[in-house]
Design an enzyme around this catalytic site. Structure first.
Site, PDB file in Angstrom:
ATOM      1  N   ASP A   1     -10.207  11.410  -7.750  1.00 45.18           N
ATOM      2  CA  ASP A   1      -9.898  11.745  -6.358  1.00 45.18           C
ATOM      3  C   ASP A   1      -9.501  13.205  -6.310  1.00 45.18           C
ATOM      4  O   ASP A   1      -8.818  13.706  -7.197  1.00 45.18           O
ATOM      5  CB  ASP A   1      -8.838  10.820  -5.755  1.00 45.18           C
TER       6      ASP A   1
ATOM      7  N   ASP B   1      -3.330   6.853   1.950  1.00 43.20           N
ATOM      8  CA  ASP B   1      -2.440   7.334   0.901  1.00 43.20           C
ATOM      9  C   ASP B   1      -1.018   7.301   1.450  1.00 43.20           C
ATOM     10  O   ASP B   1      -0.610   8.163   2.217  1.00 43.20           O
ATOM     11  CB  ASP B   1      -2.866   8.755   0.525  1.00 43.20           C
TER      12      ASP B   1
ATOM     13  N   GLU C   1       2.855   7.102   0.301  1.00 48.22           N
ATOM     14  CA  GLU C   1       3.642   7.319  -0.916  1.00 48.22           C
ATOM     15  C   GLU C   1       4.855   8.189  -0.608  1.00 48.22           C
ATOM     16  O   GLU C   1       5.241   8.372   0.542  1.00 48.22           O
ATOM     17  CB  GLU C   1       2.757   7.980  -1.973  1.00 48.22           C
TER      18      GLU C   1
END
Length: 235
Positions: A34, A123, A125
């Site tokens: 990624d 994503d 986090e």
């Protein structure tokens, strides 16, 4: 998806109980990376020659940032014959999940049933600029993620992949199991095994196992065969 040293140590310290490395057979399973603008120019033909099968590419962040290299990275991956997908870095403290999902969809995060486009990834986090959980309670965070996920699903017909760490998920969602039956999991853990997973998921679809390696960006693995990866791209 660039994590701090402290975060990496937290990830590496997670007890490896749920998913031993032998079940993933690294090198036999499809490998990928990624990337974002942090990696700059990438030679995707070299990645293909190195045996990589897929790449996730940063598209957006919050509702104010579009990655400057997204289009060139995405086109390069496509032209090289890699299976590719886009990811969105969430900022749950700045706007609703639905608003950010729509922003992601409008700037490269869509999905089509063509066999080469992976479902978009959320994503979610550690906050890089403030409170770990963005000032949200566990129930509010679960609601935010559901808002994003449902909006994405309504638009595309597939649920987004959820990228996270077990530590963050436990801390900031109360270890919610609400998404295990709908959303593929992409776990980040820089260690020799996947370790314990968030509640509800019995396996991870993707594993980010290192933040550097032989290829640019973070190093990833798909939990399955190349045909399984293609099937995910087909929805």
């Amino acid at each position: 998806m660039k994590l701090s040293t402290a975060v990496l140590l937290t990830i590496a310290a997670t007890v490896a109980t749920a998913f031993p490395i032998s079940t993933l057979e690294r090198r036999a399973a499809p490998q990928g990376i990624d990337i974002s603008s942090y990696q700059g120019s990438v030679n995707f033909n070299t990645l293909k020659a190195n045996g990589l099968s897929f790449v996730y590419i940063k598209a957006t962040e919050g509702t104010t940032f579009i990655d400057s290299t997204f289009s060139s990275h995405y086109d390069g991956a496509t032209n090289a014959g890699l299976i590719r997908g886009a990811y969105h870095f969430a900022h749950p403290d700045s706007s609703s999940g639905a608003t950010q999902a729509k922003y992601f969809l409008a700037h490269g995060g869509g999905w089509s049933k063509d066999g080469i486009t992976l479902p978009g990834a959320l994503d979610i986090e550690y906050n890089p600029n403030g409170a770990e959980c963005y000032g949200l309670s566990a129930s509010a965070m679960v609601s935010w993620i559901k808002d994003f996920s449902d909006t994405y699903h309504t638009s595309t017909g597939v649920y987004p992949v959820i990228y996270t760490t077990t530590d963050w998920w436990k801390t900031c969602t109360g270890n919610s199991a609400a998404f295990a039956s709908t959303n593929p999991l992409w776990i980040a853990r820089y260690a020799s095994s996947v370790g314990a997973l968030p509640a509800g998921w019995t396996y991870t679809t993707f594993w980010q196992y290192a933040d550097s390696g032989a290829n640019p960006g973070d190093q990833d693995e798909f939990n399955g065969s190349l045909q399984g990866l293609k099937n995910l791209a087909l929805g």
